[in-house]
Design an enzyme around this catalytic site. Sequence first.
Site, PDB file in Angstrom:
ATOM      1  N   GLU A   9       0.820  -1.220   0.000  1.00 15.14           N
ATOM      2  CA  GLU A   9       0.000   0.000   0.000  1.00 15.14           C
ATOM      3  C   GLU A   9       0.855   1.271   0.000  1.00 15.14           C
ATOM      4  OE1 GLU A   9      -2.696  -0.381   3.286  1.00 15.14           O
ATOM      5  OE2 GLU A   9      -3.854  -1.972   2.318  1.00 15.14           O
TER       6      GLU A   9
ATOM      7  N   GLU B  85      -5.602  -8.657   0.574  1.00 12.99           N
ATOM      8  CA  GLU B  85      -6.037  -8.625   1.972  1.00 12.99           C
ATOM      9  C   GLU B  85      -7.529  -8.300   2.024  1.00 12.99           C
ATOM     10  OE1 GLU B  85      -3.869  -5.866   4.378  1.00 12.99           O
ATOM     11  OE2 GLU B  85      -1.909  -6.570   3.697  1.00 12.99           O
TER      12      GLU B  85
END
Length: 378
Positions: A17, A162
């Site tokens: 991220e 995720e």
Amino acid sequence: MSGDARHDPTYVAVGNEPFLSTYNGSFLGTTFPALKNVQAALIKAGLGNQVKVTVPLNADVYESSTTLPSGGDFRPDIHDLMVEIVKFLSDNGAPFTVNIYPFISLYNDPSFPVDYAFFDGYSSSLNDNGKIYQNVFDANHDTLVWALQKNGYGNMSIVVGEIGWPTDGDINANAKYAQRFNQGFISHISSGNGTPMRLGPVDAYFFSLIDEDAKSIQPGNFERHWGVFNYDGTPKYNLTLNSRGLVAANNIRYLARQWCVMLSTVSLDNSEVALSVSYACSRADCTSLGYGTSCGNLDAYGNISYAFNSYYQQNNQLASACKFSNLSDLTTTDPSVGDCKFKIMIQTESSSLNGSSGAPAKLVDMVVLMFIFLVTVL
């Protein structure tokens, strides 16, 4: 990562991220070069076909100009960079990896419709040119599909790196909601129906196997509570995977049944109380305390005792870890109340039964941190 691992490539993740808006562009200039360097190294090692490089991205790298998925495109401030990365991934046969968290939608917006975060019915479905959306996961996922399609990569494979739901640290983070979301997600993708824009199986990974008691709580106290299992390997709730339920770890050994608590004779006005609690919580985990959390209904003495005990257990019940300026003492009476559990440290290689030796250990020593729990979709 999909049903038959024998024929699927292995993936190497570069960063995690990196383009979060909260990073203020810190990794904009380094992520793509790192991606290319790792891929070049794999090719040089003769692993270019077996191992693919990817970069797990948060869902905030794309957005919709409308309230519908069809308005999806990459975030304007990183649009050109994202297209470069997508082209590189596509040229090398790698997937677009995205982390999607419907919980965050609910956390960030108190007016967000709760049922839309789950998979068991939402009365106000979205109609996007005939494609019906009854949950935010499908809508979020297909916003990405539209973003890829608009930039010439409509057939690019997508991996959900995720997804999950936390069990503590926020009023909407609890075992009931986590079970509802995770079981609903399993049923949803196991059906093979996919999403309105992408029919068929979905590759996805649950986050995570167990809680991370040292993880940063800057995004919120819930960040330490994504685990499907408790720190001692017992399931937090029932979850069925491929017709099999979760199985608890065997032969777990605990330290002595004793807890460090605040003395009832100590006044809350004692000047040492606040300093001691601050010290304990800064070196242990107090994220189960607060409004709407599992220990949110404790009184002041209970809150202080929870903090003291968290520090004491994390330090393997060392005698010196329950000496808070004459404010604390040991008890053999379990101070747990309802869903609020005062933990007892598990026995590890760095601890002993009486806590008199060994280096401080985290409550999660029994497993590797940041473990991603694989959901296999056959």
